[in-house]
Design a protein around this motif. Structure first.
Motif, PDB file in Angstrom:
ATOM      1  N   GLY A  25       0.814  -1.216   0.000  1.00 38.40           N
ATOM      2  CA  GLY A  25       0.000   0.000   0.000  1.00 38.40           C
ATOM      3  C   GLY A  25       0.847   1.265   0.000  1.00 38.40           C
ATOM      4  O   GLY A  25       0.641   2.155  -0.836  1.00 38.40           O
ATOM      5  N   PRO A  26       1.829   1.380   0.916  1.00 39.62           N
ATOM      6  CA  PRO A  26       2.671   2.577   0.907  1.00 39.62           C
ATOM      7  C   PRO A  26       3.466   2.741  -0.394  1.00 39.62           C
ATOM      8  O   PRO A  26       3.650   3.856  -0.876  1.00 39.62           O
ATOM      9  N   GLN A  27       3.917   1.626  -0.959  1.00 43.14           N
ATOM     10  CA  GLN A  27       4.651   1.706  -2.224  1.00 43.14           C
ATOM     11  C   GLN A  27       3.741   2.187  -3.351  1.00 43.14           C
ATOM     12  O   GLN A  27       4.148   3.006  -4.176  1.00 43.14           O
ATOM     13  N   ASN A  28       2.504   1.695  -3.389  1.00 47.34           N
ATOM     14  CA  ASN A  28       1.549   2.173  -4.396  1.00 47.34           C
ATOM     15  C   ASN A  28       1.257   3.661  -4.210  1.00 47.34           C
ATOM     16  O   ASN A  28       1.118   4.403  -5.193  1.00 47.34           O
ATOM     17  N   ASN A  29       1.162   4.103  -2.970  1.00 47.36           N
ATOM     18  CA  ASN A  29       0.948   5.527  -2.714  1.00 47.36           C
ATOM     19  C   ASN A  29       2.157   6.346  -3.168  1.00 47.36           C
ATOM     20  O   ASN A  29       2.003   7.440  -3.720  1.00 47.36           O
ATOM     21  N   GLY A  59       7.703  12.030   2.970  1.00 49.99           N
ATOM     22  CA  GLY A  59       7.959  11.280   4.186  1.00 49.99           C
ATOM     23  C   GLY A  59       7.798   9.772   4.083  1.00 49.99           C
ATOM     24  O   GLY A  59       7.684   9.095   5.105  1.00 49.99           O
ATOM     25  N   PHE A  60       7.810   9.217   2.862  1.00 52.65           N
ATOM     26  CA  PHE A  60       7.752   7.754   2.720  1.00 52.65           C
ATOM     27  C   PHE A  60       9.070   7.165   3.210  1.00 52.65           C
ATOM     28  O   PHE A  60      10.116   7.825   3.169  1.00 52.65           O
ATOM     29  N   ASP A  61       9.031   5.904   3.675  1.00 55.88           N
ATOM     30  CA  ASP A  61      10.271   5.200   3.969  1.00 55.88           C
ATOM     31  C   ASP A  61      11.097   5.170   2.698  1.00 55.88           C
ATOM     32  O   ASP A  61      10.556   4.994   1.599  1.00 55.88           O
ATOM     33  N   ILE A  62      12.419   5.329   2.848  1.00 55.65           N
ATOM     34  CA  ILE A  62      13.285   5.366   1.668  1.00 55.65           C
ATOM     35  C   ILE A  62      13.180   4.074   0.862  1.00 55.65           C
ATOM     36  O   ILE A  62      13.234   4.089  -0.365  1.00 55.65           O
ATOM     37  N   SER A  63      12.983   2.951   1.541  1.00 55.47           N
ATOM     38  CA  SER A  63      12.860   1.677   0.822  1.00 55.47           C
ATOM     39  C   SER A  63      11.578   1.657  -0.016  1.00 55.47           C
ATOM     40  O   SER A  63      11.582   1.186  -1.156  1.00 55.47           O
ATOM     41  N   ASP A  64      10.480   2.181   0.517  1.00 53.80           N
ATOM     42  CA  ASP A  64       9.232   2.241  -0.249  1.00 53.80           C
ATOM     43  C   ASP A  64       9.360   3.211  -1.419  1.00 53.80           C
ATOM     44  O   ASP A  64       8.883   2.930  -2.523  1.00 53.80           O
ATOM     45  N   ALA A  65      10.001   4.344  -1.186  1.00 53.62           N
ATOM     46  CA  ALA A  65      10.195   5.315  -2.263  1.00 53.62           C
ATOM     47  C   ALA A  65      11.060   4.729  -3.373  1.00 53.62           C
ATOM     48  O   ALA A  65      10.763   4.901  -4.566  1.00 53.62           O
ATOM     49  N   ALA A  68       9.104   2.105  -5.326  1.00 57.23           N
ATOM     50  CA  ALA A  68       8.093   2.786  -6.136  1.00 57.23           C
ATOM     51  C   ALA A  68       8.715   3.396  -7.388  1.00 57.23           C
ATOM     52  O   ALA A  68       8.227   3.185  -8.504  1.00 57.23           O
ATOM     53  N   VAL A  69       9.800   4.128  -7.222  1.00 59.80           N
ATOM     54  CA  VAL A  69      10.454   4.779  -8.366  1.00 59.80           C
ATOM     55  C   VAL A  69      10.987   3.734  -9.333  1.00 59.80           C
ATOM     56  O   VAL A  69      10.829   3.862 -10.553  1.00 59.80           O
ATOM     57  N   ASP A  70      11.596   2.688  -8.803  1.00 55.41           N
ATOM     58  CA  ASP A  70      12.165   1.658  -9.671  1.00 55.41           C
ATOM     59  C   ASP A  70      11.102   0.806 -10.360  1.00 55.41           C
ATOM     60  O   ASP A  70      11.400   0.117 -11.331  1.00 55.41           O
TER      61      ASP A  70
END
Length: 125
Positions: A25-29, A59-65, A68-70
């Motif tokens: 969910g956070p990654q999709n956001n 403010g997303f966790d760097i791993s989720d960001a 998401a970008v990748d």
């Protein structure tokens, strides 16, 4: 030969982008936010991850960001062109100055190759 095939297959698997269905969910956001940012202005990979993960940004966790970008299919060279054009629309830059702005860790954080491509394609060099 089987070992080589395994290594090549493993390398492809590791470098394959995450499919949207595999994201949390956070990654999709974070994907949604990334797309919104990219629709407004140019970003480098590192710059976009920073924007999504910093306290001053989303403010997303760097791993989720990062995931998401990748997971997106982004042409970073074209993003560099977009950024270079935005800079040139605001003020004059020398070719060297524009490349430095685009590639600086205090600037846009593009690779030197991406920054050079962007500056040239935008007419700054």
């Amino acid at each position: 030969m089987n070992v080589l095939k395994f290594v090549l297959t493993a390398a492809l698997f590791v470098s394959a982008p995450t499919w949207a269905g595999d994201l949390t969910g956070p990654q999709n956001n974070a994907v949604r936010s990334a797309k919104q940012y990219l629709s407004m202005m140019g970003f480098s990979r590192d710059g976009l991850i920073h924007q999504l993960s910093s306290d001053a940004g989303d403010g997303f966790d760097i791993s989720d960001a990062t995931v998401a970008v990748d997971s997106l299919n982004i042409d970073w060279n074209q993003e560099a062109v977009k950024s270079a054009k935005q800079y040139l629309n605001m003020m004059g830059f020398s070719c060297k100055g524009l490349i430095k702005q685009l590639s600086s860790s205090a600037g846009d954080k593009y690779t030197i190759d991406q920054a050079t491509y962007g500056a040239k394609q935008a007419g700054g060099c």
